[in-house]
Design a protein around this motif. Structure first.
Motif, PDB file in Angstrom:
ATOM      1  N   LYS A  10       9.912 -52.803  23.668  1.00  0.00           N
ATOM      2  CA  LYS A  10       9.717 -53.978  24.521  1.00  0.00           C
ATOM      3  C   LYS A  10      10.143 -53.646  25.949  1.00  0.00           C
ATOM      4  O   LYS A  10       9.466 -53.984  26.904  1.00  0.00           O
ATOM      5  CB  LYS A  10      10.531 -55.145  23.977  1.00  0.00           C
ATOM      6  N   ASN A  11      11.286 -52.987  26.076  1.00  0.00           N
ATOM      7  CA  ASN A  11      11.761 -52.491  27.366  1.00  0.00           C
ATOM      8  C   ASN A  11      12.881 -51.493  27.115  1.00  0.00           C
ATOM      9  O   ASN A  11      13.491 -51.481  26.051  1.00  0.00           O
ATOM     10  CB  ASN A  11      12.228 -53.621  28.292  1.00  0.00           C
ATOM     11  N   PHE A  12      13.106 -50.624  28.090  1.00  0.00           N
ATOM     12  CA  PHE A  12      14.179 -49.648  27.990  1.00  0.00           C
ATOM     13  C   PHE A  12      14.704 -49.384  29.393  1.00  0.00           C
ATOM     14  O   PHE A  12      13.950 -49.055  30.295  1.00  0.00           O
ATOM     15  CB  PHE A  12      13.692 -48.338  27.354  1.00  0.00           C
ATOM     16  N   TYR A  13      16.005 -49.567  29.569  1.00  0.00           N
ATOM     17  CA  TYR A  13      16.656 -49.386  30.858  1.00  0.00           C
ATOM     18  C   TYR A  13      17.266 -47.989  30.907  1.00  0.00           C
ATOM     19  O   TYR A  13      18.380 -47.779  30.428  1.00  0.00           O
ATOM     20  CB  TYR A  13      17.727 -50.466  31.066  1.00  0.00           C
ATOM     21  N   GLU A  14      16.513 -47.023  31.443  1.00  0.00           N
ATOM     22  CA  GLU A  14      16.945 -45.622  31.455  1.00  0.00           C
ATOM     23  C   GLU A  14      18.301 -45.439  32.123  1.00  0.00           C
ATOM     24  O   GLU A  14      19.134 -44.679  31.641  1.00  0.00           O
ATOM     25  CB  GLU A  14      15.915 -44.746  32.160  1.00  0.00           C
ATOM     26  N   GLU A  15      18.538 -46.141  33.228  1.00  0.00           N
ATOM     27  CA  GLU A  15      19.794 -45.969  33.961  1.00  0.00           C
ATOM     28  C   GLU A  15      21.000 -46.447  33.165  1.00  0.00           C
ATOM     29  O   GLU A  15      22.118 -45.989  33.377  1.00  0.00           O
ATOM     30  CB  GLU A  15      19.741 -46.684  35.327  1.00  0.00           C
ATOM     31  N   GLU A  16      20.775 -47.342  32.210  1.00  0.00           N
ATOM     32  CA  GLU A  16      21.863 -47.846  31.368  1.00  0.00           C
ATOM     33  C   GLU A  16      21.837 -47.256  29.958  1.00  0.00           C
ATOM     34  O   GLU A  16      22.812 -47.343  29.220  1.00  0.00           O
ATOM     35  CB  GLU A  16      21.812 -49.368  31.309  1.00  0.00           C
ATOM     36  N   GLY A  17      20.686 -46.712  29.550  1.00  0.00           N
ATOM     37  CA  GLY A  17      20.580 -46.042  28.258  1.00  0.00           C
ATOM     38  C   GLY A  17      20.380 -46.939  27.059  1.00  0.00           C
ATOM     39  O   GLY A  17      20.709 -46.568  25.944  1.00  0.00           O
ATOM     40  N   TRP A  18      19.806 -48.118  27.265  1.00  0.00           N
ATOM     41  CA  TRP A  18      19.563 -49.017  26.133  1.00  0.00           C
ATOM     42  C   TRP A  18      18.331 -49.883  26.398  1.00  0.00           C
ATOM     43  O   TRP A  18      17.844 -49.961  27.513  1.00  0.00           O
ATOM     44  CB  TRP A  18      20.770 -49.891  25.844  1.00  0.00           C
ATOM     45  N   GLY A  19      17.853 -50.523  25.326  1.00  0.00           N
ATOM     46  CA  GLY A  19      16.689 -51.393  25.446  1.00  0.00           C
ATOM     47  C   GLY A  19      16.458 -52.183  24.168  1.00  0.00           C
ATOM     48  O   GLY A  19      17.363 -52.323  23.345  1.00  0.00           O
ATOM     49  N   TRP A  20      15.234 -52.669  24.030  1.00  0.00           N
ATOM     50  CA  TRP A  20      14.878 -53.518  22.891  1.00  0.00           C
ATOM     51  C   TRP A  20      13.564 -53.048  22.266  1.00  0.00           C
ATOM     52  O   TRP A  20      12.647 -52.626  22.964  1.00  0.00           O
ATOM     53  CB  TRP A  20      14.723 -54.973  23.335  1.00  0.00           C
ATOM     54  N   ILE A  21      13.506 -53.150  20.942  1.00  0.00           N
ATOM     55  CA  ILE A  21      12.295 -52.847  20.183  1.00  0.00           C
ATOM     56  C   ILE A  21      11.831 -54.134  19.526  1.00  0.00           C
ATOM     57  O   ILE A  21      12.636 -54.868  18.946  1.00  0.00           O
ATOM     58  CB  ILE A  21      12.576 -51.768  19.112  1.00  0.00           C
ATOM     59  N   SER A  22      10.539 -54.406  19.615  1.00  0.00           N
ATOM     60  CA  SER A  22       9.955 -55.589  18.982  1.00  0.00           C
ATOM     61  C   SER A  22       9.391 -55.215  17.617  1.00  0.00           C
ATOM     62  O   SER A  22       8.770 -54.167  17.456  1.00  0.00           O
ATOM     63  CB  SER A  22       8.811 -56.153  19.836  1.00  0.00           C
ATOM     64  N   ILE A  23       9.625 -56.099  16.661  1.00  0.00           N
ATOM     65  CA  ILE A  23       9.049 -55.976  15.322  1.00  0.00           C
ATOM     66  C   ILE A  23       8.215 -57.231  15.101  1.00  0.00           C
ATOM     67  O   ILE A  23       8.716 -58.343  15.305  1.00  0.00           O
ATOM     68  CB  ILE A  23      10.128 -55.914  14.222  1.00  0.00           C
ATOM     69  N   GLU A  24       6.991 -57.063  14.666  1.00  0.00           N
ATOM     70  CA  GLU A  24       6.123 -58.215  14.448  1.00  0.00           C
ATOM     71  C   GLU A  24       6.736 -59.177  13.438  1.00  0.00           C
ATOM     72  O   GLU A  24       7.141 -58.793  12.350  1.00  0.00           O
ATOM     73  CB  GLU A  24       4.750 -57.756  13.952  1.00  0.00           C
ATOM     74  N   GLY A  25       6.861 -60.451  13.842  1.00  0.00           N
ATOM     75  CA  GLY A  25       7.359 -61.492  12.955  1.00  0.00           C
ATOM     76  C   GLY A  25       8.868 -61.550  12.805  1.00  0.00           C
ATOM     77  O   GLY A  25       9.371 -62.303  11.978  1.00  0.00           O
ATOM     78  N   GLU A  26       9.607 -60.743  13.578  1.00  0.00           N
ATOM     79  CA  GLU A  26      11.071 -60.722  13.470  1.00  0.00           C
ATOM     80  C   GLU A  26      11.699 -60.738  14.862  1.00  0.00           C
ATOM     81  O   GLU A  26      11.027 -60.521  15.861  1.00  0.00           O
ATOM     82  CB  GLU A  26      11.548 -59.460  12.743  1.00  0.00           C
TER      83      GLU A  26
END
Length: 74
Positions: A10-26
């Motif tokens: 979904k997004n990833f903040y390279e400078e901070e080293g973290w982000g979010w992954i989307s899963i369909e329906g969750e």
């Protein structure tokens, strides 16, 4: 722990080293660069399809759903 799930970055903040992954329906899943399985600089791109295992810790308010063993899906 749930294994071999498919999601999309979904997004990833390279400078901070973290982000979010989307899963369909969750709900979205938090990801840290240390959980990405690749050589060199570890990062994900928005819209990139990934495979991962899901670690759930309901006692945590933030990051209660965390992606581990994240690898790019080809």
């Amino acid at each position: 722990m749930r294994y071999n799930l498919v999601g999309v970055c979904k997004n990833f903040y390279e400078e901070e080293g973290w982000g979010w992954i989307s899963i369909e329906g969750e709900d979205d899943v938090w990801v840290h660069f240390s959980s990405i399985q690749m050589e060199g600089f570890k990062s994900l791109r928005k819209g990139e399809k990934v495979l991962f295992d899901l670690e759930e810790k309901p006692n945590l308010k933030e990051q209660s759903r965390r992606a581990v063993n994240v690898r790019k899906s080809y």
